[in-house]
Design an enzyme around this catalytic site. Structure first.
Site, PDB file in Angstrom:
ATOM      1  CG  ASP A  10      -1.870   1.196   1.251  1.00 57.14           C
ATOM      2  OD1 ASP A  10      -2.653   1.334   0.297  1.00 57.14           O
ATOM      3  OD2 ASP A  10      -1.822   1.985   2.204  1.00 57.14           O
ATOM      4  CB  SER A  11       0.217   4.753  -0.859  1.00 55.03           C
ATOM      5  OG  SER A  11      -0.987   4.978  -0.148  1.00 55.03           O
ATOM      6  CB  CYS A 186      -8.835   5.102  -0.369  1.00 58.47           C
ATOM      7  SG  CYS A 186      -7.185   5.360   0.338  1.00 58.47           S
ATOM      8  CG  HIS A 188      -5.022   5.367   3.733  1.00 62.09           C
ATOM      9  ND1 HIS A 188      -4.486   4.831   2.583  1.00 62.09           N
ATOM     10  CD2 HIS A 188      -3.967   5.812   4.465  1.00 62.09           C
ATOM     11  CE1 HIS A 188      -3.161   4.952   2.612  1.00 62.09           C
ATOM     12  NE2 HIS A 188      -2.829   5.547   3.739  1.00 62.09           N
TER      13      HIS A 188
END
Length: 280
Positions: A10-11, A186, A188
């Protein structure tokens, strides 16, 4: 039987929402995770750049410490930018989070009005829109880029009222849309699940795309007889977590969200590779 770990990328910390579901649904599977926090957010970056970063991480996970048996791209932006590329370049199954989220939303909606909140990159890709329309051409899709929610999660803000105010502002564009289902596009965003639900109301079903991807992971493991052969795994001390950013911040968020002690190692980035920094 395959005792290699499942890889996640993931980022930043968002992909931990997929890991959390995996710890519940596949408790005997080892985790190997890379969060590219230093280069976060991916959403505003060019598609080619996100694809390059994703390929770096995929190769790192697959080529170090016994490799991995499957990769979950636990990032919607990276899924949209790099899923076919990683499937082409890695010799293992690669799973994204978008199609599982699409299918869950199609099953959940009653009025065929579905919202999608995501990064700008995911919205611009139209990956969710196209997937939803392919599944039901009569569906009404409302997409909204909410990049500040990514920053909010990565900031490790704990004050509920502050988080709620930012979520309310970011979701204002969905007011009056009539959605009965909202895709958290997303990984997050499930870390803000309580605040998002409070803003949109209990009548709206939230779809956690990252968690839905674990159903596909389980199916692949069963179809290929690749589940971990040591049972039961008494703890997850063998799991491996890496970040390109702050080890302390990542570890704090991961330990709180996963409710297990998480030890994090630091990766250095350069133009072409990721390198483990020993002793950090």
């Amino acid at each position: 039987m395959d005792n290699r770990a499942i890889g996640y990328m993931d980022s930043g910390v968002g992909g931990l929402t997929a890991v959390k579901q995996a710890l519940y649904q596949l408790p005997n599977e080892q985790v190997k995770y890379v969060g590219d926090t230093l280069r976060m957010p991916y959403g505003p970056r060019r598609t080619e750049e996100v694809a390059k970063f994703s390929l770096q991480i995929g190769h790192y996970l697959n080529e170090t410490a016994d490799g991995i048996k499957l990769l979950v791209i636990a990032c919607n932006t990276a899924t949209a930018a790099a899923l076919p590329l990683l499937q082409e370049h890695l010799p293992i199954p690669v799973v994204g989070v978008i199609q599982p989220g699409v299918e869950a939303a199609l099953n959940a909606t009653d009025n065929n009005v579905v919202g999608v909140i995501a990064t700008q990159g995911t919205v611009d890709s139209n990956a969710y829109y196209n997937g939803l329309m392919a599944g039901n051409p009569g569906i009404d899709v409302h997409q909204l880029a909410t990049p500040d929610l990514v920053t909010l999660v990565e900031s490790n803000e704990q004050d509920h009222d502050k988080k709620l105010a930012i979520v309310r502002e970011q979701l204002a564009g969905l007011a009056g849309s009539g959605i009965d289902t909202l895709i958290l596009g997303c990984t997050h965003f499930p870390l803000l699940m309580d605040e998002i639900q409070e803003v949109v109301g209990d009548e709206v079903t939230l779809v956690n795309a990252g968690a839905e991807a674990i159903n596909l992971v389980e199916q692949i493991l069963d179809d290929s007889d690749a589940r971990h052969g040591i049972y039961p795994m008494s703890n997850h001390e063998v799991d491996q977590y890496y970040t390109t950013g702050s080890v302390d911040t990542f570890g704090e968020i991961a330990t709180r969200w996963l409710d297990i002690p998480v030890s994090v190692k630091h990766l250095k980035t350069d133009a072409n590779d990721l390198t483990l920094i020993e002793g950090e």
